[in-house]
Design a protein around this motif. Structure first.
Motif, mmCIF file in Angstrom:
data_model
loop_
_atom_site.group_PDB
_atom_site.id
_atom_site.type_symbol
_atom_site.label_atom_id
_atom_site.label_comp_id
_atom_site.label_asym_id
_atom_site.label_seq_id
_atom_site.Cartn_x
_atom_site.Cartn_y
_atom_site.Cartn_z
ATOM 1 N N TRP A 745 0.863 -1.180 0.000
ATOM 2 C CA TRP A 745 0.000 0.000 0.000
ATOM 3 C C TRP A 745 0.903 1.236 0.000
ATOM 4 O O TRP A 745 1.773 1.392 0.856
ATOM 5 C CB TRP A 745 -0.905 0.006 1.219
ATOM 6 C CG TRP A 745 -1.965 -1.056 1.147
ATOM 7 C CD1 TRP A 745 -1.949 -2.256 1.767
ATOM 8 C CD2 TRP A 745 -3.158 -0.974 0.401
ATOM 9 N NE1 TRP A 745 -3.076 -2.972 1.455
ATOM 10 C CE2 TRP A 745 -3.852 -2.204 0.618
ATOM 11 C CE3 TRP A 745 -3.729 -0.018 -0.427
ATOM 12 C CZ2 TRP A 745 -5.078 -2.474 0.026
ATOM 13 C CZ3 TRP A 745 -4.953 -0.292 -1.014
ATOM 14 C CH2 TRP A 745 -5.612 -1.503 -0.795
ATOM 15 N N GLU A 893 -10.336 -1.492 -1.863
ATOM 16 C CA GLU A 893 -10.828 -1.077 -0.541
ATOM 17 C C GLU A 893 -9.646 -0.681 0.340
ATOM 18 O O GLU A 893 -8.673 -1.426 0.471
ATOM 19 C CB GLU A 893 -11.615 -2.218 0.099
ATOM 20 C CG GLU A 893 -12.224 -1.853 1.429
ATOM 21 C CD GLU A 893 -13.011 -3.008 2.026
ATOM 22 O OE1 GLU A 893 -13.483 -2.883 3.174
ATOM 23 O OE2 GLU A 893 -13.141 -4.035 1.327
ATOM 24 N N GLN A 894 -9.701 0.495 0.934
ATOM 25 C CA GLN A 894 -8.572 1.055 1.661
ATOM 26 C C GLN A 894 -8.322 0.295 2.962
ATOM 27 O O GLN A 894 -9.273 -0.106 3.663
ATOM 28 C CB GLN A 894 -8.811 2.535 1.955
ATOM 29 C CG GLN A 894 -8.971 3.387 0.693
ATOM 30 C CD GLN A 894 -7.700 3.410 -0.127
ATOM 31 O OE1 GLN A 894 -6.705 4.011 0.241
ATOM 32 N NE2 GLN A 894 -7.740 2.737 -1.284
ATOM 33 N N PRO A 895 -7.025 0.099 3.319
ATOM 34 C CA PRO A 895 -6.721 -0.631 4.560
ATOM 35 C C PRO A 895 -6.920 0.251 5.787
ATOM 36 O O PRO A 895 -6.915 1.482 5.716
ATOM 37 C CB PRO A 895 -5.246 -0.995 4.380
ATOM 38 C CG PRO A 895 -4.699 0.103 3.530
ATOM 39 C CD PRO A 895 -5.827 0.490 2.595
ATOM 40 N N THR A 896 -7.125 -0.427 6.932
ATOM 41 C CA THR A 896 -7.214 0.293 8.204
ATOM 42 C C THR A 896 -5.849 0.300 8.874
ATOM 43 O O THR A 896 -4.891 -0.319 8.413
ATOM 44 C CB THR A 896 -8.256 -0.385 9.121
ATOM 45 O OG1 THR A 896 -7.812 -1.724 9.389
ATOM 46 C CG2 THR A 896 -9.620 -0.449 8.435
ATOM 47 N N LEU A 897 -5.742 1.000 9.990
ATOM 48 C CA LEU A 897 -4.458 1.103 10.682
ATOM 49 C C LEU A 897 -4.014 -0.241 11.238
ATOM 50 O O LEU A 897 -2.818 -0.474 11.431
ATOM 51 C CB LEU A 897 -4.566 2.130 11.825
ATOM 52 C CG LEU A 897 -4.768 3.579 11.376
ATOM 53 C CD1 LEU A 897 -4.914 4.479 12.596
ATOM 54 C CD2 LEU A 897 -3.604 4.041 10.508
ATOM 55 N N ASP A 898 -4.986 -1.140 11.502
ATOM 56 C CA ASP A 898 -4.627 -2.439 12.058
ATOM 57 C C ASP A 898 -4.159 -3.410 10.987
ATOM 58 O O ASP A 898 -3.606 -4.466 11.315
ATOM 59 C CB ASP A 898 -5.818 -3.052 12.804
ATOM 60 C CG ASP A 898 -6.206 -2.202 14.006
ATOM 61 O OD1 ASP A 898 -5.304 -1.526 14.527
ATOM 62 O OD2 ASP A 898 -7.384 -2.238 14.389
ATOM 63 N N ASP A 899 -4.434 -3.120 9.737
ATOM 64 C CA ASP A 899 -4.046 -4.025 8.655
ATOM 65 C C ASP A 899 -2.568 -3.903 8.393
ATOM 66 O O ASP A 899 -1.971 -2.834 8.540
ATOM 67 C CB ASP A 899 -4.817 -3.699 7.366
ATOM 68 C CG ASP A 899 -6.297 -3.982 7.533
ATOM 69 O OD1 ASP A 899 -6.644 -4.795 8.418
ATOM 70 O OD2 ASP A 899 -7.101 -3.380 6.778
#
Length: 906
Positions: A745, A893-899
């Protein structure tokens, strides 16, 4: 365990898979075709054309493009009024027998391509010189082009009802339409009025002018005729509705599907009434939904029929083929046995024959078994249907010459008579040496040779004449038919019997030998053609074999039309006779025969046969037969189709062999080129690294001046060379092992910034502008490879734009995609090179440019972008000058901070 009733019911309710597949295939075939609507009536004057024009007015008002191709008003004011507001297609002028006639312009209609075309009188015969002899064939071509056609038709013009209508009204209708056109129509609208109302319209001058109306009311427009024709029209429409209902039930599995279909085998004998029999069976087969076949047995007794009789048989077979039957001529010494064998071979359930009256005297103590009785003895399980047919006046006249003298040849009997008298003269000389009993063998030889040469009838005449001549000249008392010794009566009887038996056996042998020779000729010709074509390796060899073989097999001048690289037909070298490429183009595009002997462009001197292969049509075979009638024989037509298929398969095989060879050569060349590029790139990398490192190390210590400028130039050229080597290595890896992505990413700003840092020194001479909105999404890409894409696009802009010009790097969100673009102010896209060709390896837009490069940057960029599932496009800058290269990538789909921010994929 008892069966579950509901389960059985569901099994019966399940649609037949074969029927569903056939339905889907039919729907796909009809997807691009136009719709045919027929306004159907019992006769002229019921209002078919008026109803069609009224519907066209409503269709035009709804916004559809309606064009009147041709409408005949026949002077009716109400009909002419309905034409107001509708666009009329100009008619085509044709010269016929010194007169100028107007006809429907098919080519103009195809060029206009309206949504709906009105074309009156479907059964009309076109003027000689038109593309098709019949208007319904024009309609077929219009439908194939995707144009909806509305037309009109009367009941008397249906082919299968032609004889029935002729029997009712006493007038033969020559303009007919095949029944499958009516059955395959998408919509049939019945236009009907009571006969009494039609007669009122006739007497009021609304059908024909008054002077013609009076004559028509005494002939065709009689109340009885109108009632009968109205019933026929309604019954025929009811048959069509019933067929639609059965199709509906079958599609929804409402009724159980029969495991086998009825098959009707129709035997014809070349008699008057065969046409009526064929039409009657066509109607019967349609009602029974049965397959049907029409055969003619070529027995020895029929082999000496005159040419008119043979032509009549071929015309009947052609009529049966138009009505949808399979046709064949089968050899056989016994008609009954041949029909039974063929019925068994084709699994026919019913044998249909015409009822023929036996004209033998009722006082004869014996009579031969009829054909149905013979068939019943040979195969009691075969149902035989005898249909009564009427010989209409016109048909009797047409076949009078065919029936007269059937099986009789004056030439054979004259030859037999001369041979017998010659044998008598020779016997007169031999009797001086031999006994009379030995001379009898000479006459038997004459009988055998006569039967072998001229057939069954002349052979029997030779036997009888030989006995009479032997008695008259060589048995006491001489020169008299009286016999003194009764033993000679036994001799004469035995001689006559042996002669007749020998003669009949030889006639049968002659017939079987002729049939076997014809079969061997067809099979041998096809086998030779297949054998020779199997060894052909080039297109020239295939065409040479085809022309030399077919010219001899069909006794014709043979030619070939093949498509070139631009799909234009050209005449193959070695072709004979005049050839019209336009006729060949039509035949190839439509997959149908055209030219002489067909219903399309029949004025052409040659027969044009499309060479249809499994993938596509490969050309057109042109034959100019010296005996055109021979192709009316079904076996000869099947031989021609088989030969054309063999040639088409050979041409397609040779084509794909050439494609495979070119592909193999290209793959080998590409492999060698990649190997060479990889080796050269590795050899160049080490010295380039040393040169670049030395230049960068010396620059800080070099005083301003010429030496400093030289070191800058060395560093710049070494960097350009290093980028070229990197592109070569990357392209070689991509083509050898594919693209392996290491996705992460990544923000768009970081990707663009990394590429700009690599080229910061080369971008110093340009006004760099960036437009990167703050809300751009993250991209899931391979950072190294995508950075290479932007570097190559920027390098391309630097090379082809003058110093001081602006270079714009922009990114924006476009729906579900992110678009990164590099815009320069250079000369723009070259006019002579399509934009798609710029992304091919080793391709440069401006070949004469002095800019260094090998044309790999854009090709490499496109391969990388495509591996990411995106696209790379080039377009002129708006406003110009310049070019915009745009990279379109899908936003995931955009990743989250935990991904996890790093993920590998291939």
């Amino acid at each position: 365990m008892p069966a579950n009733p509901s389960s059985n019911a569901s099994m019966h309710a399940r649609p037949d898979p074969d029927a569903l597949v056939a339905k889907l295939q039919a729907e796909q075939a009809q997807a691009g075709r136009g719709k045919l609507r027929i306004y159907f009536g019992s006769n002229a004057g019921v209002g078919k054309t008026y109803a069609m024009l009224a519907a066209a007015q409503r269709e035009s008002q709804s916004g559809r493009a309606v064009l009147v191709g041709l409408v005949e008003t026949h002077g009716r004011a109400e009909t002419a009024q309905q034409l107001q507001g509708l666009e009329l297609l100009p008619r085509r002028a044709l010269s016929y027998q010194g007169r100028q006639l107007s006809e429907f312009d098919l080519d103009a209609a195809l060029q206009r391509r309206p949504a709906v075309l009105l074309l009156d009188e479907l059964a009309h015969s076109n003027v000689a010189g038109s593309r098709h002899p019949k208007r319904w064939q024009d309609v077929q071509e219009l439908l194939a082009a995707g144009i909806d056609v509305w037309t009109t038709l009367n009941i008397q013009h249906l082919e299968s009802l032609n004889d029935v209508v002729s029997g009712i009204v006493g007038i033969q209708v020559h303009e007919t339409v095949p029944d499958h056109i009516f059955d395959d129509a998408d919509e049939v609208i019945v236009v009907d009025i009571p006969p009494e109302e039609l007669l009122k319209r006739l007497h009021a001058g609304k059908v024909y002018p008054l002077e013609q109306a009076e004559r028509a009311s005494r002939n065709f427009f009689r109340l009885g005729n109108l009632l009968a024709l109205r019933e026929l029209a309604l019954r025929r429409t009811a048959d069509r509705v019933d067929e639609d209902m059965r199709d509906y039930r079958r599609e929804r599995a409402i009724d159980e599907v029969w495991p086998a279909r009825e098959r009707l085998l129709v035997g014809i004998g070349g008699r008057a009434g065969d046409d009526a029999l064929v039409r009657q069976v066509a109607r019967l087969a349609r009602r029974l939904e049965a397959e049907w076949m029409v055969v003619y047995v070529d027995a020895p007794a029929r082999q000496h029929r005159p040419r008119p009789a043979q032509e009549a048989v071929l015309k009947t077979l052609a009529l049966a083929a138009r009505l949808g039957a399979d046709t064949a001529t089968i050899p056989g010494t016994q008609v009954a046995q041949a029909l039974v064998d063929y019925a068994h071979e084709r699994n026919a359930s019913h044998l249909v024959l015409a009822r023929v009256s036996q004209r033998l005297s009722r006082w004869l103590p014996w009579k031969p078994a009829s054909l149905p009785e013979q068939i019943a003895r040979l195969n009691p399980g075969l149902d035989v249907l005898l249909l009564s047919v009427s010989r209409y006046k016109n048909e009797s006249v047409k076949r009078k010459s065919a029936d007269a003298g059937s099986g009789f040849s004056w030439k054979g009997y004259v030859g037999v008579t001369l041979a017998c008298f010659a044998a008598t003269a020779v016997a007169e000389l031999l009797l001086r040496v031999f006994e009379p009993a030995n001379v009898v063998m000479l006459f038997l030889l004459v009988v055998v040779l006569s039967a072998l040469r001229w057939g069954r009838g002349p052979g029997a005449w030779a036997a009888l004449l030989s006995v009479l001549l032997f008695d008259f000249f060589f048995v006491p008392p001489h020169h008299s038919f009286s016999v003194n010794d009764t033993q000679y009566l036994f001799t004469f009887s035995l001689m006559l019997g042996v002669a007749l038996v020998c003669g009949q056996l030889m006639a049968r042998l002659r017939h079987e030998a002729r049939v076997a020779a014809e079969r061997e000729r067809r099979a041998g010709a096809l086998a030779r053609l297949a054998r020779d074509l199997s060894g052909a390796l080039t297109q020239e060899q295939v065409t040479e074999i085809a022309l030399s073989t077919l010219s001899g097999v069909f006794d014709a001048q043979a030619g070939l039309l093949l498509p070139d690289s631009d799909e234009q037909l050209y005449v193959v070298r070695g072709s004979e006779g005049p050839i019209d490429p336009s006729v060949g183009r039509w035949s190839m595009e439509h997959g149908q025969m055209a030219g002489h002997g067909t219903d399309t462009l029949s004025a052409a001197p040659g027969l044009y046969v499309p060479l249809r292969a499994p993938v596509r049509a490969r050309g057109v075979l042109v034959l100019q037969l010296r005996a055109p009638h021979r192709l009316r024989v079904p076996e000869e037509r099947r031989l021609l189709d088989a030969c054309a298929s063999q040639i088409a398969l050979a041409l397609e095989r040779v084509h794909f062999v050439e494609v495979a060879q070119h592909t193999q050569v290209a793959m080998e060349g590409e492999r060698m080129r990649n190997t060479l590029l990889s080796a050269v790139s590795h050899d160049l990398r080490t010295p380039l690294t040393s040169i670049l490192g030395a230049a960068q190390a010396a620059l800080p210590h070099a005083p301003p001046g010429a030496a400093h400028e030289m070191l800058v130039q060395i560093r710049s050229q070494a960097q350009a060379m290093q980028q070229l080597v990197d592109n070569l290595l990357a392209m070689a890896r991509l083509q050898q092992g594919g693209v392996h992505l290491h996705r992460v990413w990544l923000p768009v700003e970081e990707l663009v910034g990394s590429a700009l840092v690599q080229l910061r020194e080369r971008l110093a001479d340009h006004a760099l502008q960036t437009q990167l909105p703050a809300d751009l999404p993250l991209l899931h890409v391979d950072a190294v490879l995508m950075e290479r894409v932007l570097v190559n696009l920027l390098d391309n802009a630097i090379k082809y734009t003058p110093a001081g010009t602006a270079i714009l790097v922009r990114a924006q969100r476009d729906g579900s995609n992110c678009v990164l673009s590099v815009q320069d102010a250079g000369p723009g896209l070259p006019a002579h090179v399509p934009a798609a060709h710029l992304f091919e390896p080793f391709t440069r837009g401006h070949a004469e440019s002095a800019v260094a490069g090998m044309g790999l940057g854009l090709a490499l960029a496109q391969r990388i972008v495509q591996a990411h599932g995106g696209s790379l496009q080039a377009a002129p800058a708006q406003p110009g000058p310049g070019t915009v290269f745009s990279v379109r990538l899908l936003v995931l789909e955009q990743p989250t901070l935990d991904d996890g921010m790093e993920e590998k994929s291939v």
